[in-house]
Scaffold this active site. Structure first.
Site, PDB file in Angstrom:
ATOM      1  CG  HIS A 161     -28.596  40.130  10.054  1.00  0.00           C
ATOM      2  ND1 HIS A 161     -28.869  38.829  10.391  1.00  0.00           N
ATOM      3  CD2 HIS A 161     -28.439  40.790  11.222  1.00  0.00           C
ATOM      4  CE1 HIS A 161     -28.849  38.702  11.689  1.00  0.00           C
ATOM      5  NE2 HIS A 161     -28.606  39.887  12.231  1.00  0.00           N
ATOM      6  CD  GLU A 162     -30.313  34.925   4.310  1.00  0.00           C
ATOM      7  OE1 GLU A 162     -30.675  35.907   3.619  1.00  0.00           O
ATOM      8  OE2 GLU A 162     -30.949  33.845   4.347  1.00  0.00           O
ATOM      9  CG  MET A 217     -24.938  36.939   9.236  1.00  0.00           C
ATOM     10  SD  MET A 217     -26.199  36.808   7.971  1.00  0.00           S
ATOM     11  CE  MET A 217     -25.177  36.184   6.626  1.00  0.00           C
ATOM     12  CB  SER A 218     -24.582  40.527  15.061  1.00  0.00           C
ATOM     13  OG  SER A 218     -24.903  41.594  15.934  1.00  0.00           O
ATOM     14  CB  SER A 219     -28.368  44.457  13.967  1.00  0.00           C
ATOM     15  OG  SER A 219     -29.412  43.585  13.605  1.00  0.00           O
ATOM     16  CD  GLN A 244     -34.262  43.789  24.358  1.00  0.00           C
ATOM     17  OE1 GLN A 244     -35.459  43.527  24.297  1.00  0.00           O
ATOM     18  NE2 GLN A 244     -33.369  43.104  23.666  1.00  0.00           N
ATOM     19  N   GLY A 288     -33.372  33.148  17.370  1.00  0.00           N
ATOM     20  CA  GLY A 288     -32.101  32.682  16.801  1.00  0.00           C
ATOM     21  C   GLY A 288     -31.184  32.085  17.861  1.00  0.00           C
ATOM     22  CG  ASP A 330     -29.222  36.965  20.674  1.00  0.00           C
ATOM     23  OD1 ASP A 330     -28.240  37.548  21.142  1.00  0.00           O
ATOM     24  OD2 ASP A 330     -29.810  37.347  19.648  1.00  0.00           O
ATOM     25  CG  HIS A 366     -33.068  39.600  11.715  1.00  0.00           C
ATOM     26  ND1 HIS A 366     -32.082  40.491  11.406  1.00  0.00           N
ATOM     27  CD2 HIS A 366     -33.247  39.656  13.054  1.00  0.00           C
ATOM     28  CE1 HIS A 366     -31.668  41.082  12.522  1.00  0.00           C
ATOM     29  NE2 HIS A 366     -32.355  40.591  13.533  1.00  0.00           N
TER      30      HIS A 366
HETATM   31  O1  PAF Z   1     -33.283  39.179  20.078  1.00  0.00           O
HETATM   32  C1  PAF Z   1     -33.889  40.248  19.914  1.00  0.00           C
HETATM   33  O2  PAF Z   1     -33.864  40.851  18.819  1.00  0.00           O
HETATM   34  C2  PAF Z   1     -34.638  40.889  21.080  1.00  0.00           C
HETATM   35  O3  PAF Z   1     -34.010  40.620  22.279  1.00  0.00           O
HETATM   36  C3  PAF Z   1     -36.125  40.479  21.120  1.00  0.00           C
HETATM   37  C4  PAF Z   1     -36.283  38.993  21.333  1.00  0.00           C
HETATM   38  C5  PAF Z   1     -36.800  40.905  19.839  1.00  0.00           C
HETATM   39  C6  PAF Z   1     -36.813  41.183  22.300  1.00  0.00           C
HETATM   40  O4  PAF Z   1     -36.734  42.571  22.192  1.00  0.00           O
END
Ligand code: PAF
Length: 277
Positions: free
Chosen positions: A25-26, A175-177, A52, A138, A141, A28
């Site tokens: 999204h914008e 914004m978040s996926s 993760q 970003g 996070d 990223h």
């Molecule tokens: O923030 C993210 O999208 C993920 O945690 C990352 C940094 C790509 C690691 O998988």
């Protein structure tokens, strides 16, 4: 990818890495802009890293659309996309991990105890594969960005970490996926997160120093205007991510929250400037 990285380095070109899990999204895309200011060759990694995610989280349903991502990323100036398979990233059972102690156990870490170990370990692998001079993450996070910065400083990784501001929708939602999971009602209500952070900003800006009071005003607003279930509303010293209950002499504090709307867990944060700073 490793050979490309070596060649770029040999040719004296700066490599900028934008690590993502795709479904761009914008937010990223704005990370790409930051990378382009600081590097000559831009690599984006697109990898939904299984280590993760804990059992019961959204690994299987995490939104994916590589073809669309490639178009968007290349349109914004990415030179190479690294989209490995799980087999490529984890060809054998991995026994070595990188962990940033303490901070990884707070906030997000209380609700997702193994999450940051997975993040730091995969980011360390991505750094070794892509050998970037600079990597952009970003602020959305915020805890992740802090933890990666700490990993890089503590373990002397030779990479500059840049943290880019949160990209928001017109109504303020970060914004978040994961926003695509929200029902229409939850999507409407989710704007209360940004409004609660702004409320905190104005209270602290006007001189409120007791953060329990700020938290209770935010809580009142969120519960009055949404059915969101609050995991946490916390305040930390941005320099060390230690939890604080008073503004004290800090010029600014970082407010962070996590709220669940149905099955969708949203996080957001904002720097609050202290009165007079
Ligand atoms: O923030 C993210 O999208 C993920 O945690 C990352 C940094 C790509 C690691 O998988």
């Amino acid at each position: 990818m490793q050979r490309l990285a070596d060649e770029a380095r040999l040719a004296g070109r700066r490599i900028g890495l934008v690590p993502t899990m795709g479904y761009l999204h914008e937010g990223h895309l704005s990370l790409i802009d930051e990378a382009k200011k600081r590097a000559d060759v831009i690599v984006m990694s697109i990898y939904v890293n299984p280590t993760q995610f804990a059992a019961g989280e959204d690994l299987a349903t995490y939104p994916r659309d590589l073809a669309r991502d490639e178009k968007l990323a290349q349109g914004r100036g990415v030179d190479y996309i690294f989209a490995p398979s799980d087999k490529m990233m984890y060809p054998e059972k991995q026994l070595a991990f990188v962990e940033v102690e303490r901070v990884s156990r707070l906030l997000e870490g209380e609700f997702r105890p193994t999450h940051f170990k997975g993040v730091t370990s995969v980011v360390a692998k991505l750094f070794n594969i892509m050998k970037p001079h600079v990597a952009v993450f970003g602020q959305k996070d915020a805890q992740q960005a802090f933890i990666i910065g700490k990993m890089v400083r503590d373990l002397n990784f030779d990479v500059e970490i840049v943290v880019a501001p949160i990209a928001r929708e017109k109504d303020g939602l970060a914004m978040s996926s994961r926003n695509v999971y929200l029902s229409e009602k939850d999507r409407r209500e989710a704007t209360v997160l940004y409004r609660s952070l702004n409320l905190a900003g104005s209270l602290v800006g006007k001189g409120e120093i007791e953060l329990v009071r700020v938290r209770s005003e935010m809580l009142k607003l969120i519960t009055a205007e949404s059915e969101g279930k609050i995991d946490y509303i916390s305040f930390v010293d941005p320099e060390n991510f230690e939890r604080i209950e008073e503004v004290g002499s800090l010029p600014r504090v970082l407010a962070l929250l996590a709220v669940r709307f149905g099955k969708t867990r949203l996080i957001d944060n904002m720097y609050l400037n202290a009165h007079g700073s």
